[in-house]
Design a protein around this motif. Structure first.
Motif, PDB file in Angstrom:
ATOM      1  N   MET A 280       0.831  -1.203   0.000  1.00  0.00           N
ATOM      2  CA  MET A 280       0.000   0.000   0.000  1.00  0.00           C
ATOM      3  C   MET A 280       0.865   1.252   0.000  1.00  0.00           C
ATOM      4  O   MET A 280       1.925   1.283   0.636  1.00  0.00           O
ATOM      5  CB  MET A 280      -0.913   0.006   1.230  1.00  0.00           C
ATOM      6  N   PHE A 281       0.414   2.276  -0.707  1.00  0.00           N
ATOM      7  CA  PHE A 281       1.090   3.583  -0.724  1.00  0.00           C
ATOM      8  C   PHE A 281       2.581   3.423  -1.011  1.00  0.00           C
ATOM      9  O   PHE A 281       3.432   3.985  -0.319  1.00  0.00           O
ATOM     10  CB  PHE A 281       0.896   4.319   0.603  1.00  0.00           C
ATOM     11  N   ASN A 282       2.874   2.628  -2.039  1.00  0.00           N
ATOM     12  CA  ASN A 282       4.265   2.246  -2.301  1.00  0.00           C
ATOM     13  C   ASN A 282       4.847   2.925  -3.533  1.00  0.00           C
ATOM     14  O   ASN A 282       5.908   2.542  -4.013  1.00  0.00           O
ATOM     15  CB  ASN A 282       4.360   0.722  -2.468  1.00  0.00           C
ATOM     16  N   GLY A 283       4.176   3.930  -4.073  1.00  0.00           N
ATOM     17  CA  GLY A 283       4.713   4.643  -5.229  1.00  0.00           C
ATOM     18  C   GLY A 283       5.866   5.545  -4.825  1.00  0.00           C
ATOM     19  O   GLY A 283       5.723   6.379  -3.925  1.00  0.00           O
ATOM     20  N   PRO A 284       7.056   5.400  -5.446  1.00  0.00           N
ATOM     21  CA  PRO A 284       8.220   6.197  -5.034  1.00  0.00           C
ATOM     22  C   PRO A 284       8.061   7.667  -5.404  1.00  0.00           C
ATOM     23  O   PRO A 284       7.486   8.010  -6.435  1.00  0.00           O
ATOM     24  CB  PRO A 284       9.374   5.546  -5.803  1.00  0.00           C
ATOM     25  N   ARG A 285       8.592   8.517  -4.552  1.00  0.00           N
ATOM     26  CA  ARG A 285       8.613   9.957  -4.780  1.00  0.00           C
ATOM     27  C   ARG A 285      10.065  10.421  -4.730  1.00  0.00           C
ATOM     28  O   ARG A 285      10.811  10.052  -3.822  1.00  0.00           O
ATOM     29  CB  ARG A 285       7.795  10.701  -3.718  1.00  0.00           C
ATOM     30  N   LEU A 286      10.455  11.221  -5.710  1.00  0.00           N
ATOM     31  CA  LEU A 286      11.830  11.716  -5.767  1.00  0.00           C
ATOM     32  C   LEU A 286      12.030  12.814  -4.729  1.00  0.00           C
ATOM     33  O   LEU A 286      11.312  13.811  -4.707  1.00  0.00           O
ATOM     34  CB  LEU A 286      12.152  12.242  -7.161  1.00  0.00           C
ATOM     35  N   VAL A 287      13.032  12.627  -3.856  1.00  0.00           N
ATOM     36  CA  VAL A 287      13.357  13.616  -2.833  1.00  0.00           C
ATOM     37  C   VAL A 287      14.571  14.431  -3.236  1.00  0.00           C
ATOM     38  O   VAL A 287      14.591  15.659  -3.095  1.00  0.00           O
ATOM     39  CB  VAL A 287      13.598  12.935  -1.469  1.00  0.00           C
TER      40      VAL A 287
END
Length: 238
Positions: free
Chosen positions: A62-69
């Motif tokens: 769940m809620f596992n979409g990567p976001r670029l930091v």
């Protein structure tokens, strides 16, 4: 709902085990307690394997979409679930370290941990405090297990073996019996795993973490924040 159910069931299990397994062994030398802990761990794993099946169980993370930091020499990605894990962890740590000591139970727990015999003379029931402590420990363990299951998308009856060993390493590194030490030990293990994986790869990561246990038991058995000996002149009872 799964997290709430896990915490409730884990707390109930912890209280029952504290009452019927650990209470008869409490306030005595640590060896029988350690043996009972290891034996109980094996028994619980086998109970889960026999009652619910030994196969691994998978679900969609769940809620596992990567976001670029950050982007640069090292690309840093984070998922919403990782942020949830960090938030729940910080909430649990703050609750145990800052809120719990201010409660009536927290003061009773500190008194029993310091001197169970004197706490009994002053009207506290050390066994009752122990049962509530194990219920709290079971609830926190269930919270950790539920969040990890949702984060990684799977579970099995043996998934807690390596995590349990790392928890022992964290406790020894921080200092047995010290709550701030347990938090510090967990941070040391977590940062050590991350640094090792980034520099040397993950093949020998677990072996490197577990080797900390040997190093600390030889050179600093009291851990980073643990007391090597009881204060001079204190009569330890029970």
């Amino acid at each position: 709902l799964a997290i709430v159910a896990a915490v409730a069931i884990g707390g109930a299990w912890g209280g029952a085990l504290g009452r019927y397994v650990f209470a008869p062994l409490a306030f005595r030398p640590a060896q029988p307690l350690l043996i009972a802990t290891v034996g109980l761990s094996i028994a619980l794993q086998e109970f889960v394997a026999r009652s619910q099946g030994a196969r691994d169980r998978f679900l969609e993370p769940m809620f596992n979409g990567p976001r670029l930091v950050a982007d640069g020499p090292f690309t840093v990605l984070v998922t919403p679930m990782r942020l949830i894990v960090v938030g729940l962890t910080l909430s649990a740590v703050v609750g145990v370290l800052a809120v719990l000591p201010r409660t009536r139970f927290g003061r009773a727990w500190a008194a029993v941990a310091d001197d169970a015999f004197m706490a009994r003379l002053l009207g506290l029931d050390p066994v009752r405090v122990l049962i509530v402590t194990y219920a709290l420990a079971g609830a926190l363990a269930a919270l950790a297990g539920a969040v990890l299951t949702l984060a990684y998308g799977g579970t099995s009856f043996h998934m807690g073996t390596l995590l349990g060993l790392k928890a022992v390493v964290a406790a020894v590194v921080g200092g047995i019996g010290s709550l701030p030490g347990a938090v510090l030990g967990g941070l040391v293990v977590g940062v050590g795993e991350t640094v090792w994986s980034a520099v040397f790869g993950i093949e020998w990561r677990d072996a490197a973490v577990l080797s900390l246990l040997v190093v600390f038991l030889i050179f600093r058995p009291a851990g980073l924040l643990g007391a090597a000996d009881p204060p001079a002149g204190r009569d330890r009872h029970g």
